[in-house]
Design an enzyme around this catalytic site. Structure first.
Site, PDB file in Angstrom:
ATOM      1  N   HIS A 106      -7.108  -5.069  10.322  1.00 55.70           N
ATOM      2  CA  HIS A 106      -6.587  -4.882   8.951  1.00 55.70           C
ATOM      3  C   HIS A 106      -5.166  -5.210   9.181  1.00 55.70           C
ATOM      4  O   HIS A 106      -4.627  -5.579   9.042  1.00 55.70           O
ATOM      5  CB  HIS A 106      -6.684  -3.383   8.908  1.00 55.70           C
ATOM      6  CG  HIS A 106      -5.440  -2.376   9.021  1.00 55.70           C
ATOM      7  ND1 HIS A 106      -5.753  -1.157   9.036  1.00 55.70           N
ATOM      8  CD2 HIS A 106      -5.088  -2.727   9.786  1.00 55.70           C
ATOM      9  CE1 HIS A 106      -4.781  -0.561   9.331  1.00 55.70           C
ATOM     10  NE2 HIS A 106      -3.734  -1.306   9.306  1.00 55.70           N
TER      11      HIS A 106
ATOM     12  N   ASN B  18      -7.447  -3.536  14.262  1.00 54.44           N
ATOM     13  CA  ASN B  18      -8.354  -3.512  14.089  1.00 54.44           C
ATOM     14  C   ASN B  18      -8.892  -4.765  13.117  1.00 54.44           C
ATOM     15  O   ASN B  18      -9.660  -5.243  12.293  1.00 54.44           O
ATOM     16  CB  ASN B  18      -9.701  -2.402  13.505  1.00 54.44           C
ATOM     17  CG  ASN B  18      -8.827  -1.801  12.248  1.00 54.44           C
ATOM     18  OD1 ASN B  18      -7.869  -2.625  12.258  1.00 54.44           O
ATOM     19  ND2 ASN B  18      -8.937  -0.925  11.728  1.00 54.44           N
TER      20      ASN B  18
ATOM     21  N   ASP C 209       0.628  -1.004  -0.006  1.00 54.90           N
ATOM     22  CA  ASP C 209      -0.121   0.031   0.383  1.00 54.90           C
ATOM     23  C   ASP C 209       0.949   2.128   0.064  1.00 54.90           C
ATOM     24  O   ASP C 209       1.884   1.155  -0.435  1.00 54.90           O
ATOM     25  CB  ASP C 209      -0.764   0.026   1.246  1.00 54.90           C
ATOM     26  CG  ASP C 209      -0.268  -0.333   2.649  1.00 54.90           C
ATOM     27  OD1 ASP C 209       0.276  -0.191   2.507  1.00 54.90           O
ATOM     28  OD2 ASP C 209      -0.564  -0.913   3.473  1.00 54.90           O
TER      29      ASP C 209
ATOM     30  N   GLU D 240      -9.652  -2.184   5.406  1.00 52.14           N
ATOM     31  CA  GLU D 240     -10.252  -1.982   6.943  1.00 52.14           C
ATOM     32  C   GLU D 240     -11.379  -3.015   7.274  1.00 52.14           C
ATOM     33  O   GLU D 240     -12.048  -3.527   6.015  1.00 52.14           O
ATOM     34  CB  GLU D 240     -10.656  -0.486   6.765  1.00 52.14           C
ATOM     35  CG  GLU D 240      -9.710   1.003   7.209  1.00 52.14           C
ATOM     36  CD  GLU D 240      -8.463   0.229   8.467  1.00 52.14           C
ATOM     37  OE1 GLU D 240      -8.212  -0.493   8.855  1.00 52.14           O
ATOM     38  OE2 GLU D 240      -8.047   2.132   8.224  1.00 52.14           O
TER      39      GLU D 240
HETATM   40  P1  PGA Z   1       1.996  -1.751  12.638  1.00 55.85           P
HETATM   41  O1  PGA Z   1       1.388  -1.270  11.359  1.00 55.85           O
HETATM   42  O2  PGA Z   1       3.293  -2.286  12.643  1.00 55.85           O
HETATM   43  O3  PGA Z   1       2.932  -0.039  12.438  1.00 55.85           O
HETATM   44  O4  PGA Z   1       1.237  -1.903  13.876  1.00 55.85           O
HETATM   45  C1  PGA Z   1       1.081  -2.524  11.127  1.00 55.85           C
HETATM   46  C2  PGA Z   1      -1.177  -2.609   9.912  1.00 55.85           C
HETATM   47  O5  PGA Z   1      -1.307  -1.985  11.013  1.00 55.85           O
HETATM   48  O6  PGA Z   1      -1.059  -3.678   9.621  1.00 55.85           O
END
Ligand code: PGA
Length: 242
Positions: A137, A135, A67, A142
């Site tokens: 994702h 959450n 992404d 999401e």
């Molecule tokens: P993080 O994010 O590695 O910064 O915890 C993971 C994500 O949101 O997929």
């Protein structure tokens, strides 16, 4: 799903880096799906260390990132393009012509998402690295995202904006509100998936991913339908598992 539980972030970063290093050694022309965020930072540092010490080569490797934020130029200091250069690409012998991220700063975001989906569709990602949001994702898919989803322009939910504000001077207003993200369906086409999660704030999502209902309400739960998934967890992220 193959679940590997280790003590802490350090151990997680070592175990997961070794999985990638072994994959690169066994297939020097490997196609890797890559992720950004806090979770893989030490993992990438371990790849760089191994490259310098053991000469593992990335000269034949191709990469596809999950992404990119919309509205940030690739050269912006918080773009995922910059993240990948700072954490990995600038420190190994990868050919930059073989690294691929969506561009979040084109005049037509929908067309850019389509271009990236076609690029990924024309390759086979051998190993896709994933983090997971609090959450559930994966990428920026999401809760509620279709399990069949393709690369698309997506809206970030408030929880994700709050969580990512730490990279934008703690100011939620500076966090982009949209991104171009591989869809869950795009991610599911990878031959193998390596998901890493560290910290208590990931424990609920991990419990649901491993033990809960397979549902689009937790996008990561799609992985339960994938034949080759390895999850590396530290004690905190695994703390709610039965
Ligand atoms: P993080 O994010 O590695 O910064 O915890 C993971 C994500 O949101 O997929």
């Amino acid at each position: 799903m193959n679940i590997i539980k280790v003590k802490d972030y350090e151990a997680l970063s070592e175990v997961a880096a070794n999985i990638i290093i072994e994959a690169v050694k066994s297939k020097p022309e490997i196609s890797l799906g890559l992720a950004t965020g806090g979770s893989p930072v030490q993992l990438y540092a371990n790849l760089v260390k191994d490259h310098k010490e053991n000469k593992t080569s990335y000269a034949g490797v191709s990469t596809y990132n999950l992404d990119e934020y919309i509205g940030l130029d690739p050269s912006h200091e918080q773009s995922y393009n910059t993240f990948m250069k700072n954490n990995l690409f600038n420190h190994v012998d990868i050919n930059l012509a073989n690294v691929h991220l969506p561009n979040g700063n084109t005049s037509d975001h929908e067309a850019e998402a389509k271009r990236f989906e076609e690029l990924v569709a024309n390759t086979t990602i051998d190993l896709q690295l994933l983090g997971i949001g609090t959450n559930g994702h994966i990428g920026f898919n999401e809760p509620g995202s279709s399990f069949d989803g393709k690369t698309a322009v997506v809206d970030l939910v408030q929880e994700t904006i709050e969580s990512n504000a730490r990279y934008f001077e703690g100011n939620e207003d500076l966090v982009p509100t949209q991104a171009i993200s591989m869809g869950v369906g795009t991610i599911m086409r990878a031959k193998a998936i390596l998901l890493i999660a560290s910290g208590k704030n990931k424990a609920e999502a991990i419990k649901w991913l491993v033990e809960g209902e397979v549902s689009e309400d937790l996008p990561a739960s799609a992985l339960r339908n994938h034949p080759n998934v390895t999850i590396v967890l530290d004690e905190d992220a695994a703390s709610l598992l039965q």
